[in-house]
Scaffold this motif. Structure first.
Motif, mmCIF file in Angstrom:
data_model
loop_
_atom_site.group_PDB
_atom_site.id
_atom_site.type_symbol
_atom_site.label_atom_id
_atom_site.label_comp_id
_atom_site.label_asym_id
_atom_site.label_seq_id
_atom_site.Cartn_x
_atom_site.Cartn_y
_atom_site.Cartn_z
ATOM 1 N N VAL A 1 -3.622 10.963 37.380
ATOM 2 C CA VAL A 1 -2.174 11.191 37.447
ATOM 3 C C VAL A 1 -1.867 12.487 38.172
ATOM 4 O O VAL A 1 -0.948 12.541 39.001
ATOM 5 C CB VAL A 1 -1.558 11.173 36.029
ATOM 6 C CG1 VAL A 1 -0.117 11.662 36.050
ATOM 7 C CG2 VAL A 1 -1.638 9.773 35.439
ATOM 8 N N LYS A 2 -2.623 13.540 37.924
ATOM 9 C CA LYS A 2 -2.392 14.814 38.615
ATOM 10 C C LYS A 2 -2.602 14.671 40.112
ATOM 11 O O LYS A 2 -1.819 15.211 40.917
ATOM 12 C CB LYS A 2 -3.316 15.896 38.072
ATOM 13 C CG LYS A 2 -2.881 16.430 36.740
ATOM 14 C CD LYS A 2 -3.815 17.523 36.258
ATOM 15 C CE LYS A 2 -3.399 18.009 34.893
ATOM 16 N NZ LYS A 2 -4.289 19.057 34.375
ATOM 17 N N VAL A 3 -3.618 13.955 40.528
ATOM 18 C CA VAL A 3 -3.870 13.734 41.949
ATOM 19 C C VAL A 3 -2.732 12.928 42.566
ATOM 20 O O VAL A 3 -2.220 13.256 43.648
ATOM 21 C CB VAL A 3 -5.225 13.045 42.186
ATOM 22 C CG1 VAL A 3 -5.354 12.556 43.620
ATOM 23 C CG2 VAL A 3 -6.365 13.967 41.820
ATOM 24 N N LEU A 4 -2.298 11.867 41.884
ATOM 25 C CA LEU A 4 -1.199 11.046 42.406
ATOM 26 C C LEU A 4 0.086 11.853 42.544
ATOM 27 O O LEU A 4 0.804 11.722 43.539
ATOM 28 C CB LEU A 4 -0.968 9.826 41.500
ATOM 29 C CG LEU A 4 -2.080 8.793 41.506
ATOM 30 C CD1 LEU A 4 -1.849 7.761 40.418
ATOM 31 C CD2 LEU A 4 -2.194 8.122 42.868
ATOM 32 N N GLU A 5 0.373 12.708 41.562
ATOM 33 C CA GLU A 5 1.566 13.553 41.634
ATOM 34 C C GLU A 5 1.474 14.554 42.786
ATOM 35 O O GLU A 5 2.448 14.795 43.499
ATOM 36 C CB GLU A 5 1.798 14.269 40.317
ATOM 37 C CG GLU A 5 2.266 13.337 39.217
ATOM 38 C CD GLU A 5 2.330 13.994 37.846
ATOM 39 O OE1 GLU A 5 1.813 15.135 37.681
ATOM 40 O OE2 GLU A 5 2.866 13.361 36.923
ATOM 41 N N ALA A 6 0.294 15.111 43.002
ATOM 42 C CA ALA A 6 0.114 16.056 44.108
ATOM 43 C C ALA A 6 0.285 15.355 45.454
ATOM 44 O O ALA A 6 0.900 15.919 46.372
ATOM 45 C CB ALA A 6 -1.278 16.696 44.024
ATOM 46 N N VAL A 7 -0.231 14.153 45.568
ATOM 47 C CA VAL A 7 -0.088 13.400 46.811
ATOM 48 C C VAL A 7 1.378 13.062 47.050
ATOM 49 O O VAL A 7 1.871 13.164 48.175
ATOM 50 C CB VAL A 7 -0.959 12.118 46.767
ATOM 51 C CG1 VAL A 7 -0.619 11.166 47.910
ATOM 52 C CG2 VAL A 7 -2.426 12.481 46.787
ATOM 53 N N GLU A 8 2.096 12.670 46.012
ATOM 54 C CA GLU A 8 3.509 12.345 46.174
ATOM 55 C C GLU A 8 4.320 13.567 46.575
ATOM 56 O O GLU A 8 5.230 13.470 47.393
ATOM 57 C CB GLU A 8 4.058 11.747 44.880
ATOM 58 C CG GLU A 8 3.589 10.335 44.641
ATOM 59 C CD GLU A 8 4.039 9.772 43.288
ATOM 60 O OE1 GLU A 8 4.729 10.484 42.528
ATOM 61 O OE2 GLU A 8 3.696 8.626 42.993
ATOM 62 N N GLN A 9 3.993 14.730 46.025
ATOM 63 C CA GLN A 9 4.719 15.957 46.382
ATOM 64 C C GLN A 9 4.427 16.377 47.817
ATOM 65 O O GLN A 9 5.283 16.927 48.496
ATOM 66 C CB GLN A 9 4.353 17.093 45.427
ATOM 67 C CG GLN A 9 4.939 16.921 44.054
ATOM 68 C CD GLN A 9 4.519 18.042 43.110
ATOM 69 O OE1 GLN A 9 3.782 18.934 43.494
ATOM 70 N NE2 GLN A 9 5.000 17.979 41.881
ATOM 71 N N ALA A 10 3.206 16.132 48.275
ATOM 72 C CA ALA A 10 2.824 16.506 49.635
ATOM 73 C C ALA A 10 3.427 15.574 50.681
ATOM 74 O O ALA A 10 3.543 15.959 51.843
ATOM 75 C CB ALA A 10 1.320 16.522 49.764
ATOM 76 N N SER A 11 3.778 14.381 50.271
ATOM 77 C CA SER A 11 4.318 13.392 51.228
ATOM 78 C C SER A 11 5.755 13.663 51.576
ATOM 79 O O SER A 11 6.550 14.136 50.888
ATOM 80 C CB SER A 11 4.218 11.993 50.666
ATOM 81 O OG SER A 11 2.921 11.669 50.310
#
Length: 84
Positions: free
Chosen positions: A74-84
């Motif tokens: 979940v932390k990785v997915l949230e970081a990817v979404e914020q970077a997009s």
């Protein structure tokens, strides 16, 4: 199996839910020991982690592993979404 636990998790998006289940289902399908087994299922907007173990020590260890993996995913997915 003596000890059982169920964890219900709601994620913030359909994409996160699908990705989480896709990432962790292979782990559940090939358990590393005979003392515990885990099942990942989807029911509506929720991911369910169901763990059955021969004893509470195995239950705790299995739950800790899956909860750490779920949290990391979940932390990785949230970081990817914020970077997009």
């Amino acid at each position: 199996m003596k000890a059982k636990a169920t964890v219900r998790l709601r994620l913030s998006s359909e994409k996160q839910l699908t990705t989480l289940l896709d990432a962790l289902t292979p782990e559940a399908n090939s358990p590393v020991n005979v003392r515990a087994r885990a099942v990942l299922e989807r029911e509506g907007d929720f991911a369910f982690l169901k763990v059955e173990a021969k004893d509470t020590v195995a239950l705790r260890a299995t739950l800790n592993a899956y909860l750490r993996w779920m949290g990391s995913t979940v932390k990785v997915l949230e970081a990817v979404e914020q970077a997009s």
